[in-house]
Design an enzyme around this catalytic site. Structure first.
Site, PDB file in Angstrom:
ATOM      1  N   ASP A  94       0.867  -1.165   0.000  1.00 59.88           N
ATOM      2  CA  ASP A  94       0.000   0.000   0.000  1.00 59.88           C
ATOM      3  C   ASP A  94       0.913   1.227   0.000  1.00 59.88           C
ATOM      4  OD1 ASP A  94      -2.113   1.675   0.076  1.00 59.88           O
ATOM      5  OD2 ASP A  94      -2.663   1.275   2.168  1.00 59.88           O
ATOM      6  N   SER A  95       0.398   2.309  -0.555  1.00 55.94           N
ATOM      7  CA  SER A  95       1.226   3.516  -0.683  1.00 55.94           C
ATOM      8  C   SER A  95       1.584   4.100   0.675  1.00 55.94           C
ATOM      9  CB  SER A  95       0.473   4.575  -1.479  1.00 55.94           C
ATOM     10  OG  SER A  95      -0.599   5.088  -0.703  1.00 55.94           O
ATOM     11  N   GLY A  96       0.739   3.848   1.659  1.00 57.98           N
ATOM     12  CA  GLY A  96       0.977   4.429   2.977  1.00 57.98           C
ATOM     13  C   GLY A  96       0.208   5.716   3.194  1.00 57.98           C
ATOM     14  N   GLY A  97      -0.581   6.113   2.210  1.00 64.64           N
ATOM     15  CA  GLY A  97      -1.392   7.319   2.374  1.00 64.64           C
ATOM     16  C   GLY A  97      -2.264   7.240   3.616  1.00 64.64           C
ATOM     17  N   ASP A 148      -3.410   8.410  -2.623  1.00 62.49           N
ATOM     18  CA  ASP A 148      -4.731   9.034  -2.711  1.00 62.49           C
ATOM     19  C   ASP A 148      -4.989   9.849  -1.445  1.00 62.49           C
ATOM     20  OD1 ASP A 148      -4.898   6.830  -1.084  1.00 62.49           O
ATOM     21  OD2 ASP A 148      -6.777   6.070  -1.898  1.00 62.49           O
ATOM     22  N   GLN A 221     -12.239   6.193  -5.432  1.00 62.51           N
ATOM     23  CA  GLN A 221     -12.626   6.899  -4.205  1.00 62.51           C
ATOM     24  C   GLN A 221     -13.980   7.563  -4.403  1.00 62.51           C
ATOM     25  OE1 GLN A 221     -11.565   6.739  -1.306  1.00 62.51           O
ATOM     26  NE2 GLN A 221      -9.394   6.202  -1.289  1.00 62.51           N
ATOM     27  N   GLY A 249     -11.370   3.592   0.735  1.00 67.13           N
ATOM     28  CA  GLY A 249     -12.194   4.505   1.516  1.00 67.13           C
ATOM     29  C   GLY A 249     -13.463   3.902   2.093  1.00 67.13           C
ATOM     30  N   ASP A 299      -7.703  -7.228   2.131  1.00 68.92           N
ATOM     31  CA  ASP A 299      -6.674  -7.190   3.160  1.00 68.92           C
ATOM     32  C   ASP A 299      -7.246  -6.491   4.372  1.00 68.92           C
ATOM     33  OD1 ASP A 299      -6.368  -4.319   2.028  1.00 68.92           O
ATOM     34  OD2 ASP A 299      -5.169  -4.322   3.859  1.00 68.92           O
ATOM     35  N   CYS A 337     -11.145 -26.787  12.960  1.00 64.88           N
ATOM     36  CA  CYS A 337     -10.177 -25.836  12.396  1.00 64.88           C
ATOM     37  C   CYS A 337      -8.794 -26.482  12.417  1.00 64.88           C
ATOM     38  CB  CYS A 337     -10.166 -24.535  13.192  1.00 64.88           C
ATOM     39  SG  CYS A 337      -8.878 -23.370  12.661  1.00 64.88           S
ATOM     40  N   CYS A 339      -5.835 -25.074  12.486  1.00 57.16           N
ATOM     41  CA  CYS A 339      -4.723 -24.257  12.993  1.00 57.16           C
ATOM     42  C   CYS A 339      -4.152 -24.855  14.280  1.00 57.16           C
ATOM     43  CB  CYS A 339      -5.196 -22.829  13.239  1.00 57.16           C
ATOM     44  SG  CYS A 339      -5.911 -22.566  14.861  1.00 57.16           S
ATOM     45  N   CYS A 342      -6.299 -24.591  17.525  1.00 59.62           N
ATOM     46  CA  CYS A 342      -7.475 -25.462  17.628  1.00 59.62           C
ATOM     47  C   CYS A 342      -7.108 -26.943  17.666  1.00 59.62           C
ATOM     48  CB  CYS A 342      -8.425 -25.195  16.463  1.00 59.62           C
ATOM     49  SG  CYS A 342      -9.109 -23.531  16.477  1.00 59.62           S
ATOM     50  N   HIS A 368      -4.877 -18.638  14.215  1.00 65.21           N
ATOM     51  CA  HIS A 368      -6.251 -19.119  14.052  1.00 65.21           C
ATOM     52  C   HIS A 368      -7.072 -18.189  13.157  1.00 65.21           C
ATOM     53  CE1 HIS A 368     -10.320 -20.429  14.747  1.00 65.21           C
ATOM     54  NE2 HIS A 368     -10.604 -19.164  15.017  1.00 65.21           N
TER      55      HIS A 368
HETATM   56 ZN    ZN Z   1      -8.156 -22.519  14.630  1.00 66.84          ZN
END
Ligand code: ZN
Length: 410
Positions: A94-97, A148, A221, A249, A299, A337, A339, A342, A368
């Site tokens: 990401d640009s970091g804006g 942006d 945007q 946004g 994300d 699950c 992970c 779990c 998890h």
């Molecule tokens: Zn889990």
């Protein structure tokens, strides 16, 4: 724009939901996909091997944080972000804006760009569209983002229009700089000063200076205002032919129905043959709602951030481990699950880890939460391919929202 290194193949659609394959110079991502966020080139507390083992294909990092520390020139000198973070798969910065707007100690936004002070040493920095591209070309992620101007999700139409129009002007400048560096074929290392206090960057072999193959994504945007979103989209398409388009946004304080209406609009307008990236959205129900409206990439820091506070995603809503009801609870966090939290531990032990402030607790819950989102996206993809997504998503959302293990916290 960048040749054949970036291609999106649409495999199946189910109403507006899409299953596809996005090819990058570092491999292919099956979509819909959630990208774990490693703000500082690390998914908080986890190794890239652990994140890869749970099925993550594409990781996200943040140009603002890496620009300030260790410095994009340092990352470039160390071989670029993939080599630096030991991740061979696709990456996005990401640009970091967003971080400049939300984290910088002081900032001033002008047409030329954003001036801000470092939170570390108070030093003054200029974040212009050109600089943001240079920083991200040095970092070397496969996908990089435009700068942006950000506003609150519920902003009135006048400030939302001004920010949207400025974001378009900044996109034009990002595009020109991106293409200039592509033509030059050299990463702009020598144009970016090393941050103060770091050793000088050693001269690089000419091979190491080659600009990596990258794709620049624009960001639609316009807040929750339909006419602005449409104008933003039209403006973006008049500037270039993009390898993918982001929607930004959202999930920034606007009411949910307005967010979903905006997504409906964007899903209908955005090019069918390009991946659509919905930025900063990562709660399980919002992922499903996004997929349902034709979004492909997602994300969010929520899975790891919530993990640090002992809040776990479950198919029945979010669960807060520190609640006393889990003190003697011998059941796993989520039955079935895969992970480590779990498969090896029960809720009582996990709760104890948080009560005792043991770093293993946040690590396990981050593992998890991310594992669950990866599985959710795989299930959504399978349902789209099978043509059963509409029914599957309604059932999934009803169970998540109605069963309510704990009241969801946001
Ligand atoms: Zn889990």
């Amino acid at each position: 724009m960048s040749g054949s290194a970036f291609a999106f193949r649409l495999e199946a659609s189910d109403a507006s939901a899409r299953a596809g394959e996005f090819s990058t110079p570092h491999g292919t991502v099956e979509t819909p996909a959630f990208m774990p966020v490693g703000t500082h080139a690390a998914i908080r507390g986890l190794t890239t091997a652990e994140v890869g083992a749970m099925g993550a294909r594409m990781l996200l990092s943040n140009a603002y944080h890496l620009y300030l520390r260790p410095g994009d020139a340092v990352v470039r000198a160390l071989g670029g972000l993939h080599a630096f973070a030991r991740w061979d798969g696709p990456m996005l910065t990401d640009s970091g804006g967003f971080q400049v707007f939300s984290l910088a100690r002081y900032r001033e936004v002008r047409e030329d760009g954003i001036t801000f002070r470092s939170k570390f040493d108070g030093s003054l920095h200029e974040y212009t569209p050109e600089r943001v591209i240079q920083v991200q070309r040095n970092l070397g992620a496969d996908i990089i983002m435009q700068l942006d101007e950000l506003i609150d999700g519920g902003s009135d139409i006048a400030p939302a229009r001004a920010a949207m129009e400025r974001s378009l002007r900044w996109l034009e400048r990002c595009h020109i700089e991106f293409n200039r560096i592509t033509r030059d074929g050299r990463a702009p290392l020598d144009e970016v000063a090393a941050p103060t206090g770091t050793p000088s960057i050693p001269p690089m072999a000419s091979d190491d200076c080659r600009a990596p193959q990258q794709a620049l994504f624009p960001i639609v945007q316009g807040g929750v205002h339909a006419e602005l979103r449409l104008a933003s989209h039209r403006g973006i398409m008049s500037i270039g032919d993009w390898d993918g388009v982001a929607v930004g946004g959202l999930s920034t304080g606007e009411p949910k129905p307005e967010m979903y209406a905006t997504l409906d609009l964007c899903g209908a307008e955005l090019p069918q043959k390009r991946p659509r990236y919905l930025m900063g959205v990562g709660f399980p129900d919002d992922l499903i709602e996004g997929v349902r409206r034709g979004m492909d990439l997602f994300d969010c820091v929520a899975p790891t951030r919530m993990g640090r506070h002992g809040t776990a995603f479950t198919p029945h809503g979010t669960l807060q481990l520190l609640k006393g009801t889990h003190r003697l609870d011998r059941t796993p966090l989520v039955e079935g699950c895969a992970c480590p939290a779990c498969t090896h531990y029960d809720r009582a032990y996990l709760r104890h880890l948080f009560a005792a402030d043991e770093p293993l607790g946040p690590r396990l819950i981050a593992l998890h939460n991310l594992t669950m989102l990866m599985a959710l996206m795989r299930d959504a993809r399978a349902a789209i391919l099978a043509g059963t997504f509409a029914r599957w998503s309604v059932d999934w959302l009803r169970r998540y929202r109605d069963a309510g293990v704990d009241s969801p916290i946001r």
